[in-house]
Every structure is written in C-alpha cells, then in structure tokens.
Design a protein around this motif. Structure first.
Motif, short mmCIF file in Angstrom:
data_model
loop_
_atom_site.label_atom_id
_atom_site.label_comp_id
_atom_site.label_asym_id
_atom_site.label_seq_id
_atom_site.Cartn_x
_atom_site.Cartn_y
_atom_site.Cartn_z
N ARG A 43 0.83 -1.20 0.00
CA ARG A 43 0.00 0.00 0.00
C ARG A 43 0.86 1.24 0.00
O ARG A 43 1.90 1.28 0.64
CB ARG A 43 -0.89 0.01 1.24
N LYS A 44 0.43 2.24 -0.71
CA LYS A 44 1.08 3.54 -0.71
C LYS A 44 -0.01 4.60 -0.59
O LYS A 44 -1.14 4.39 -1.03
CB LYS A 44 1.84 3.78 -2.02
N ASP A 45 0.34 5.72 -0.01
CA ASP A 45 -0.61 6.81 0.14
C ASP A 45 -0.88 7.46 -1.21
O ASP A 45 0.05 7.72 -1.98
CB ASP A 45 -0.07 7.83 1.12
N ASP A 46 -2.13 7.75 -1.47
CA ASP A 46 -2.51 8.45 -2.71
C ASP A 46 -2.49 9.97 -2.51
O ASP A 46 -2.93 10.72 -3.37
CB ASP A 46 -3.89 7.99 -3.18
N GLY A 47 -1.98 10.40 -1.38
CA GLY A 47 -1.93 11.82 -1.05
C GLY A 47 -2.92 12.21 0.02
O GLY A 47 -2.78 13.26 0.65
N THR A 48 -3.91 11.37 0.26
CA THR A 48 -4.95 11.68 1.24
C THR A 48 -4.39 11.76 2.66
O THR A 48 -4.68 12.70 3.40
CB THR A 48 -6.07 10.60 1.19
N ASN A 97 5.32 6.18 4.55
CA ASN A 97 4.51 5.75 3.42
C ASN A 97 5.00 4.38 2.94
O ASN A 97 5.79 4.28 2.02
CB ASN A 97 4.60 6.78 2.30
N SER A 126 -5.22 5.51 8.28
CA SER A 126 -6.58 5.25 7.78
C SER A 126 -7.51 4.72 8.87
O SER A 126 -8.71 4.64 8.65
CB SER A 126 -6.53 4.25 6.62
#
Length: 142
Positions: free
Chosen positions: A14-19, A57, A104
């Motif tokens: 998983r990587k952050d999408d910017g959120t 991240n 999250s």
C-alpha cells in the motif's frame, strides 16, 4: 514454487494516494512553531528544534501508511495492547517509546489529539514549547 509465483499472490504494498499526508500535514502545521522538512525521504514535522512526527509511506514495504509519534513512558505498550490494528512499534524509533499510528484507522480528532500530545512532549524536552499560554504580564508601576 518459485519466488515469482509467491510474490504474485501477495497483495501489492500500500502507498498513500496523497490523502493521508494531506491530513497529517494539515494537523501538524496547525500547531504554531511547526516546520516541515524532508527527512529520510519522507515529510517530517519539527518543533523549532526536534522531530515530533514522521510520515511513513509503506516504509521498506512494511504495509503501513502511518505516522510515527513519540509517546510518554508506558503509552506505546498500552496503545499497542489495546488496539494492535491501529498502533504498532515502528522500526528505529520504537525502542525509544515512539508509536506508529495507521492513519486510515483514526479519525481527524483522534489524529489531532495524538499529534498535539507528541508535539508537547518534544517541545517540553527542548524548551521550545509554543504553548497556548499567555505571555507573562508586565507589572504596572504604581
């Protein structure tokens, strides 16, 4: 079975999408005196002198999109014991009592409280607390 076949069946890291970094940045930078710098390739938040929050991240493919925060003595163990799906012991700084928080899995209020506590803990250590206390009052001459 080959390594290639095994790795194909594992979920992609998983990587952050910017959120999550936007959330963390908003919370951290709302604290007066906070500065953001890149450290070890990730956004890191400082009191004027020391680190109080580190974005992670998917650090070394560990699967966490998280923030690493310092915690008072005993807090790390308590949080991890109570909610291991949210809290974890991060590499490097975990031995010093820091706690990883899966972004999250916490709401903005909870994130804000954790970040403010971390800031105050570090600011108290380095004497740079930009607390919300009023400046000392001047005495009036009689």
């Amino acid at each position: 079975m080959s390594k290639r076949a095994v790795s194909r069946r594992l979920p992609a890291p998983r990587k952050d999408d910017g959120t999550q970094i936007k959330r963390l940045r908003r919370v951290c930078l709302s604290i007066p005196g906070t500065m953001e710098k890149l450290s070890h390739g990730e956004p890191t938040f400082f009191t004027p002198k020391r680190v109080f929050a580190m974005f992670a991240n998917n650090h070394h493919d560990d699967g966490h999109v998280a923030v690493w925060l310092p915690a008072a003595p005993g807090v790390q163990e308590t949080l991890i014991d109570e909610a291991p799906e949210i809290y974890f012991r991060p590499p490097y700084v975990g031995g010093g009592g820091w706690v990883g928080v899966e972004l999250s899995k916490v709401d903005d209020d909870q994130l804000g409280a954790l970040v403010r506590e971390a800031f105050q803990l570090i600011a108290a250590k380095d004497g740079s607390a930009t607390s919300r206390k009023s400046p000392p009052r001047r005495r009036r001459s009689p």
